[in-house]
Structure formats: structure tokens, C-alpha cells
Motif scaffolding. Structure first.
Motif, mmCIF file in Angstrom:
data_model
loop_
_atom_site.group_PDB
_atom_site.id
_atom_site.type_symbol
_atom_site.label_atom_id
_atom_site.label_comp_id
_atom_site.label_asym_id
_atom_site.label_seq_id
_atom_site.Cartn_x
_atom_site.Cartn_y
_atom_site.Cartn_z
ATOM 1 N N LEU A 144 0.786 -1.186 -0.325
ATOM 2 C CA LEU A 144 0.318 -0.349 -0.096
ATOM 3 C C LEU A 144 0.879 1.301 -0.405
ATOM 4 C CD1 LEU A 144 -2.326 -0.970 3.232
ATOM 5 C CD2 LEU A 144 -2.635 -0.900 0.133
ATOM 6 N N ARG A 145 2.012 1.424 -0.155
ATOM 7 C CA ARG A 145 3.159 1.972 -0.140
ATOM 8 C C ARG A 145 2.822 3.376 -1.028
ATOM 9 N NH1 ARG A 145 6.763 2.820 3.852
ATOM 10 N NH2 ARG A 145 6.779 1.319 3.861
ATOM 11 N N GLY A 146 2.672 3.226 -2.466
ATOM 12 C CA GLY A 146 2.368 3.806 -3.234
ATOM 13 C C GLY A 146 1.263 4.392 -3.031
ATOM 14 N N LYS A 147 0.433 3.807 -2.767
ATOM 15 C CA LYS A 147 -1.047 4.199 -2.575
ATOM 16 C C LYS A 147 -1.283 5.124 -1.392
ATOM 17 C CE LYS A 147 -3.589 0.999 -5.330
ATOM 18 N NZ LYS A 147 -2.711 -0.471 -5.348
ATOM 19 N N PHE A 148 -0.816 5.229 -0.238
ATOM 20 C CA PHE A 148 -0.094 5.628 1.078
ATOM 21 C C PHE A 148 -0.291 7.386 0.494
ATOM 22 C CE2 PHE A 148 1.870 7.847 4.473
ATOM 23 C CZ PHE A 148 1.329 8.171 5.288
ATOM 24 N N ALA A 149 0.983 7.287 -0.503
ATOM 25 C CA ALA A 149 1.981 8.271 -0.165
ATOM 26 C C ALA A 149 1.034 8.880 -1.352
ATOM 27 C CB ALA A 149 3.553 7.823 -1.214
ATOM 28 N N ALA A 150 0.782 8.872 -2.105
ATOM 29 C CA ALA A 150 -0.341 9.876 -3.393
ATOM 30 C C ALA A 150 -2.084 10.396 -2.705
ATOM 31 C CB ALA A 150 -1.058 8.447 -3.921
ATOM 32 N N THR A 151 -2.442 9.733 -1.393
ATOM 33 C CA THR A 151 -3.674 9.657 -0.559
ATOM 34 C C THR A 151 -2.843 11.461 0.181
ATOM 35 O OG1 THR A 151 -4.812 7.543 -0.707
ATOM 36 C CG2 THR A 151 -5.843 9.608 0.652
ATOM 37 N N ASN A 152 -1.771 10.131 1.010
ATOM 38 C CA ASN A 152 -1.297 12.168 1.876
ATOM 39 C C ASN A 152 -0.834 12.844 1.286
ATOM 40 O OD1 ASN A 152 0.659 12.298 4.501
ATOM 41 N ND2 ASN A 152 1.796 11.795 3.382
ATOM 42 N N ARG A 344 10.042 5.009 -2.379
ATOM 43 C CA ARG A 344 9.368 3.775 -2.087
ATOM 44 C C ARG A 344 10.693 2.841 -2.462
ATOM 45 N NH1 ARG A 344 7.367 -0.250 -5.346
ATOM 46 N NH2 ARG A 344 5.000 -1.460 -4.120
ATOM 47 N N ILE A 345 11.273 3.148 -3.878
ATOM 48 C CA ILE A 345 11.679 1.971 -3.928
ATOM 49 C C ILE A 345 13.140 1.673 -3.067
ATOM 50 C CG2 ILE A 345 14.251 3.416 -4.907
ATOM 51 C CD1 ILE A 345 13.857 1.195 -7.308
ATOM 52 N N LEU A 346 13.299 3.219 -1.938
ATOM 53 C CA LEU A 346 14.447 2.818 -1.029
ATOM 54 C C LEU A 346 13.823 2.093 -0.321
ATOM 55 C CD1 LEU A 346 17.191 4.360 0.432
ATOM 56 C CD2 LEU A 346 14.637 5.866 2.213
ATOM 57 N N PHE A 347 12.105 1.988 0.113
ATOM 58 C CA PHE A 347 11.697 1.172 1.482
ATOM 59 C C PHE A 347 11.597 0.061 1.634
ATOM 60 C CE2 PHE A 347 10.816 5.650 3.406
ATOM 61 C CZ PHE A 347 11.134 5.766 4.514
ATOM 62 N N VAL A 348 11.420 0.115 0.225
ATOM 63 C CA VAL A 348 10.669 -1.559 -0.559
ATOM 64 C C VAL A 348 11.705 -2.584 -1.300
ATOM 65 C CG1 VAL A 348 9.543 -2.603 -1.725
ATOM 66 C CG2 VAL A 348 8.653 -0.305 -0.961
ATOM 67 N N ILE A 350 15.489 -1.024 -1.583
ATOM 68 C CA ILE A 350 16.870 -0.735 -1.336
ATOM 69 C C ILE A 350 17.700 -1.286 -0.092
ATOM 70 C CG2 ILE A 350 18.682 1.148 -1.163
ATOM 71 C CD1 ILE A 350 17.678 0.117 -4.213
ATOM 72 N N VAL A 351 16.478 -0.731 1.268
ATOM 73 C CA VAL A 351 16.499 -0.791 2.261
ATOM 74 C C VAL A 351 16.298 -2.417 2.796
ATOM 75 C CG1 VAL A 351 16.814 -0.159 4.616
ATOM 76 C CG2 VAL A 351 16.999 1.200 2.495
ATOM 77 N N PRO A 352 17.323 -3.439 3.495
ATOM 78 C CA PRO A 352 16.852 -4.975 3.807
ATOM 79 C C PRO A 352 15.915 -4.578 5.594
ATOM 80 C CG PRO A 352 19.267 -4.862 3.661
ATOM 81 C CD PRO A 352 19.018 -3.169 3.133
ATOM 82 N N PRO A 353 14.703 -4.453 5.577
ATOM 83 C CA PRO A 353 13.994 -4.077 6.806
ATOM 84 C C PRO A 353 15.252 -4.465 8.215
ATOM 85 C CG PRO A 353 12.851 -5.518 5.722
ATOM 86 C CD PRO A 353 13.780 -5.293 4.930
ATOM 87 N N GLU A 354 15.499 -5.782 7.943
ATOM 88 C CA GLU A 354 16.792 -6.568 9.050
ATOM 89 C C GLU A 354 17.693 -5.001 9.924
ATOM 90 O OE1 GLU A 354 18.066 -8.554 5.528
ATOM 91 O OE2 GLU A 354 16.154 -7.532 6.430
ATOM 92 N N PRO A 422 18.648 -1.626 -8.825
ATOM 93 C CA PRO A 422 18.077 -2.478 -9.004
ATOM 94 C C PRO A 422 16.414 -2.575 -8.203
ATOM 95 C CG PRO A 422 19.786 -2.665 -7.522
ATOM 96 C CD PRO A 422 19.300 -1.355 -7.761
ATOM 97 N N GLU A 423 15.291 -3.326 -9.375
ATOM 98 C CA GLU A 423 14.329 -3.300 -8.532
ATOM 99 C C GLU A 423 13.611 -4.831 -9.365
ATOM 100 O OE1 GLU A 423 9.866 -0.885 -7.496
ATOM 101 O OE2 GLU A 423 10.919 -0.295 -9.080
#
Length: 597
Positions: A144-152, A344-348, A350-354, A422-423
Motif C-alpha cells: 500500500l506504500r505507493g497508494k498511501f504516499a499518493a493519498t497523503n 518507495r524504492i528506498l523503503f521497499v 533498497i534497504v533490508p528491513p533487518e 535494481p528493483e
């Protein structure tokens, strides 16, 4: 240590984040980040190098993220953020004393005073955002990250439109410093309100359990060995160096070279906000569906048109404001595409959550370093270029021309680097552009909205038909959804709608699934649709359908193979026709053979 918030908790907290971001928009526009602050510094008598220095302090303090990220992880992201996010408001409130400082100490004393406030604010902000970025990564489900960013963005843009209009009203109708301090005071109040709203969002718990030694495993060097992450940082840095100085000093360009009044300059932000608001949902939806990378690169391509537009726009003309507003609109479109795609590409991807603590610290520190350098560079270039004037080939030259040309060159370099980011599962930029160029994208978007708004079967069937009639790849996901709808008539209409689309592997595969399913009525119409689409990958399933026990399915499969021009099937079809007693099947075989010549 407790696990992070569930998706249900995240979704329930979305209104609080939207409210917090909206309140913070008032703070940013009225204090350190909008045209108001630039005009405020100019009113105090600061030159462009001094203005650039003030602006550079805010990102430069981001470098401390590298030092404090382990402590922030142990203390807790949310706890750290709220403490220093609140403190920054009280520091910003000190700006209200500026008129007294000016009266008593003059410009030089005011410069020291403002520098101290900006430095203290920057420190609080940097500590708070060191906690914010890791916390933000866990706030929104990736799907939902893209849609949230748009709605926000839509909500904060609506707030921004009101805020900018209010700021323009105040600045246009007064000539003393009070017109700025009133706005700053209002901004501080909304900043406190935003802190309260952020406190309602779950997550941000300590990532590393406190130990006697306070150990924390650092991943800084591992992050620097991550080629995808480094490629992103380099591309992001080039874009920052190229765009930030142009945007920061744009209000002064509009005042000094284009001839707009202060009130008009502030209201000009409405054009940018309108462009962002009207396009944000499209970019957010596209990022979730087609990937962050094509949206990000499209934003960069659109950004390349801005410096050229500012260079050639009319000056001191009745058309200047209108031209500036149009350019500002496209600035909003490009900036929100870049913002949604790059974040979005950074959070989803590029960056490993751990490993988010140190990855995000490195990102924030590098963004701060480059952001600070860009502000210093922009101010210095403008002061050194004061002697530039005249024109070449009908284009006016001024001290801002080198800044715009440099912005274009650096953004172009950023595009080249970011293409290597990369993505997984993202479409290419060319394919992404074709999505909007093929068929009727306007009919497609309208039909998609009404498709999701449909509350009964009849309306859903009608909208499904329109989805196919648009011929646009934008509707593929909706057509796939309709093919899986539990209602028979919706599925039936979806098959017919898909038959009007251009060849697409996912649509063909979905029709093959229907062809090999259990509902004979749908299998028959699926065979017809596959023949109409003419996709060679449907040949083998259609050959198998020829051996079906159902006469109607044999008829349509034979005709479909002729439409696809399955020449290898000519001899078997000839044999079937010669031995087939059924007149309708004989006619179908003959028709197919005729198409195969």
C-alpha cells in the motif's frame, strides 16, 4: 522485545499519519522550508551566500545520524523522534524575537542570532529524523506504500494550498517584519499539533535490546558494499545537487528577474501544489502496480524540462505570472513522481528491513551532506554570477542561468546513474510510457474508478466492457480480477473485454485457464477470444480443446486455430473434415483451413 505492529494496526493508524503530516505542512511552509523563510532572510538584508549558508545548516546536521543511530535504535525510534520533534518547535519559536534583535544589534547581530536558531533547529530535526526513517519503513505495508504516499500527498497539498494562500495574503498586505513573525508563530502551533498526532502511530520500538555493554552491530560498511544502495545514493545525490539550489533560490529569481511581487511568488507555490495533488494518486497507483523505478525515472525526465522552461520564460511581461504558474504546475507533477518513486524504492527494494537502522542513517547523513553542499554551492554561484546579463539567440541571460544549466546537467547525470538501480518486477521506462500511450488512457482511468465503485452486478458488467473497449494496458489488472470474479456474467463479459485488448501474456494465460476450466459456456467463449487475440502461446491449449467431448468447444477451437494461423494443424484438420459427419463441424474445419490457405 515485542514484534512490530501488525498490518491491521498500521492501516488503522494511517489517518493519524495523514493528520500529522498535514499539520507539519503548515509548520514547514510558515517556518524554514517555504518561500516565506527565503523572503524573510532577504528582508533581513542577507546576501545569497548567507542565505545559502543558513539553508545548508539544516541538511548538514544530518551527518550526526552516523554517530547516533545505535543509541537511537536502543532508546527507540518513536521515543527519540517525538522528543526532538517537539523540541524543534520551541527552537523555531525563538524566531519571533527577530524584530527586537534587528532593532538592537543590526544585520550582523541578526545574522548570528538566526544562525544559532537554524543550527539548534537543525540539530533537533536531525536527531528526530534519525529515528523517523527506520520507524517510517515499518509504518505502511509495502503493498500500500505507493497508494498511501499518493493519498497523503493529496491531503497535505490541500492543506498547503490554503496555507500558501494565507501566507500570500499576509505578505502582500504588509511591509514590516510582523508579516513574517505572525506566520512563524502559527507554524509553531501546528508543529506542536503534528507532534501529538505522530504520537498516536504505533511502532518505533527499540530495535536492539539494551545490554550491559550497549552493544550494537553496525552495518555501515556492509551498506557501502551494497552496489544497489550505493548506486541509489549516488543518483539521489546528483539529483539533490541539481534540483535543490534551483528550487531554493527560485523565489528570488521570480522576484529579481521575472518581476513578480512577493505575494505572487508565495502564491506561485499553489501551482506546484496543484500539480502534485492532481497527479499524486496516479504516481502512487503506478508505483504499486508497475514498480517504483519507472515512476522515479519518469520524475527525473520531467525534472529535466524545468530549468529549460525557467530560462526561456517571459520576463517583466503580463504573461510572466501565467507562464510561471504553468511551469510550477509541472514542477509539482515532476517532484511528486520523483518523491513517490525514489522513497518507495528506498523503503521497499533498497534497504533490508533487518538492517534499516544503519542503512537509513547512512542515507540520511549522505542526503544531509549533499543537501548542505548544494545550498552553499547555489548561493555562491549566484553571488559570483552577478555580472552576467544580456541575451543570446533571443534568450535572456542572468545570474541564475549558470545555476539552471548546472541543474540540468546534474539531473541528467542522475538519470544515467539511477537507471542502474535494481528493483525486482519493475517494468522498463519505455514499457511504462507505452502503458499510457496505447489505447485510450483517459477512458481506462475513468472506467477503472467506476469499476471499483460499482455496487451491483449490472454496473460491474458495464464497467468491465468499458475496460476492454479502452484498449489500454492500464486495465489489465482489473480485467484479470474480473476474470476471477465469482459472478458468471462478470466473468463472461470479462472474456469478451479481454478479446478487445492487444496481446498480453498474462491475459492469454488467464484465458487459457478458463479454456481448460469446468464451465463449458465460458470455455467456448474463451476459445473464441483466444482466436481473436491471435497469441501463438494459445495454440497447444486450443489443439487439446479440439478433442473435447463438447461439440461447441470443438467448433470454436477449430476456428480459433485458423485465426491464429496454426499451419502445423492443417493436415489433421483436413483429416477431421473428411471424416466428420457433423455439418457444423465440417464447416468450422473448412473455415479454419481457408484461413490457413
Amino acid at each position: 522485545m515485542r514484534e512490530g505492529p501488525s498490518n491491521v494496526e498500521k492501516i488503522r493508524a494511517i489517518p493519524w499519519r495523514v493528520a500529522a503530516n498535514s499539520a507539519n505542512t503548515v509548520f514547514t511552509q510558515f517556518t524554514f522550508f517555504g518561500s516565506v523563510f527565503i523572503l524573510f532572510l532577504s528582508e533581513l538584508g542577507f546576501n545569497k551566500t548567507q542565505i545559502g549558508f543558513q539553508l545548508s545548516l539544516i541538511p548538514f546536521f544530518g551527518l550526526i545520524a552516523l554517530l547516533i543511530s545505535p543509541a537511537v535504535a536502543r532508546i527507540g525510534y518513536k521515543r527519540t523522534f517525538l522528543a526532538f520533534w517537539g523540541a524543534r518547535n520551541f527552537v523555531a519559536a525563538l524566531l519571533l524575537l527577530t524584530p527586537r534583535v534587528v532593532a538592537r544589534y543590526g544585520v550582523s547581530g541578526t545574522l548570528v542570532f538566526i544562525t544559532g536558531i537554524v543550527a539548534a533547529f537543525s540539530l533537533c530535526r536531525a536527531v528526530a529524523e534519525t529515528g523517523w526513517y527506520p520507524w517510517a519503513q515499518e509504518m505502511i505495508p509495502d503493498s500500500l506504500r505507493g497508494k498511501f504516499a499518493a493519498t497523503n500527498q493529496i491531503f497535505i497539498t490541500l492543506v498547503g494550498l490554503v496555507v500558501v494562500s494565507v501566507a500570500g495574503f499576509f505578505i502582500e498586505r504588509s511591509t514590516d517584519l510582523s508579516r513574517f513573525t505572525i506566520l512563524i508563530g502559527a507554524g509553531v502551533l501546528f508543529g506542536l499539533l503534528s507532534m501529538w498526532a505522530y504520537s498516536r502511530i504505533p511502532g518505533g520500538a527499540p530495535e536492539v535490546a539494551a545490554t550491559a555493554k550497549g552493544e550494537h552491530s553496525r552495518d555501515i560498511w556492509e551498506a557501502l558494499r551494497d552496489r544497489g544502495f550505493v548506486s541509489y545514493l549516488v543518483g539521489f545525490s546528483l539529483m539533490t545537487l541539481g534540483t535543490v539550489p534551483m528550487v531554493s533560490f527560485l523565489p528570488l529569481f521570480m522576484q529579481e528577474q521575472v518581476g513578480l511581487s512577493e505575494g505572487q511568488i508565495v502564491l506561485l507555490q499553489n501551482g506546484t501544489l496543484a500539480g502534485a495533488m492532481l497527479s499524486s494518486y496516479l504516481w502512487g497507483w503506478a508505483a504499486d502496480r508497475y514498480g517504483s523505478k519507472p515512476v522515479m525515472l519518469t520524475g527525473v525526465l520531467l525534472t529535466l524540462t524545468l530549468p529549460v522552461s525557467w530560462i526561456v520564460m517571459p520576463r517583466e511581461s503580463v504573461w510572466s505570472l501565467y507562464a510561471a504558474m504553468v511551469i510550477a504546475f509541472f514542477q509539482g507533477v515532476s517532484s511528486i513522481a520523483w518523491s513517490i518513486g525514489s522513497s518507495r524504492i528506498l523503503f521497499v527494494s533498497i534497504v533490508p528491513p533487518e538492517k534499516k537502522s544503519d542503512y537509513m542513517a547512512l542515507y540520511y547523513a549522505s542526503a544531509g551532506l549533499v543537501g548542505g553542499l548544494s545550498q552553499l554551492l547555489g548561493g555562491r554561484i549566484l553571488d559570483l554570477a552577478q555580472g552576467i546579463g544580456g541575451g543570446r539567440f533571443g534568450v535572456a541571460l542572468d545570474p541564475y542561468t549558470p545555476l539552471f544549466l548546472l541543474g540540468f546537467a546534474l539531473s541528467l547525470a542522475g538519470l544515467v546513474v539511477l537507471r542502474r538501480t535494481p528493483e525486482a518486477h519493475a517494468v522498463g521506462v519505455t514499457a511504462f510510457a507505452n502503458v499510457f500511450l496505447r489505447g485510450n488512457p483517459f477512458q481506462a482511468m475513468g472506467s477503472m474508478i467506476r469499476y471499483y465503485q460499482a455496487r451491483d452486478e449490472q454496473t460491474t458488467v458495464a464497467m468491465t466492457e468499458r475496460l476492454g473497449r479502452s484498449g489500454s494496458p492500464l486495465t489489465i489488472e482489473e480485467l484479470l480480477e474480473a476474470l476471477a470474479d465469482p459472478r458468471f456474467h462478470v466473468r463472461f463479459e470479462a472474456i469478451i473485454a479481454v478479446a478487445h485488448m492487444r496481446r498480453d501474456q498474462r491475459l492469454t494465460a488467464a484465458l487459457v485457464d478458463v479454456l481448460e476450466g469446468n464451465e463449458i459456456a465460458l470455455r467456448v467463449i474463451a476459445a473464441w477470444a483466444l482466436g481473436r487475440m491471435g497469441d501463438q502461446s494459445a495454440v497447444k491449449p486450443l489443439r487439446r480443446a479440439l478433442d473435447s467431448q463438447y461439440r461447441s468447444l470443438q467448433l470454436h477451437s477449430a476456428r480459433a486455430l485458423g485465426s491464429i494461423e496454426d499451419t502445423e494443424r492443417s493436415p489433421p484438420l483436413m483429416e477431421r473434415m473428411s471424416s466428420e459427419p457433423d455439418d457444423d463441424l465440417q464447416l468450422a474445419y473448412a473455415s479454419s483451413l481457408g484461413q490457413l490457405r
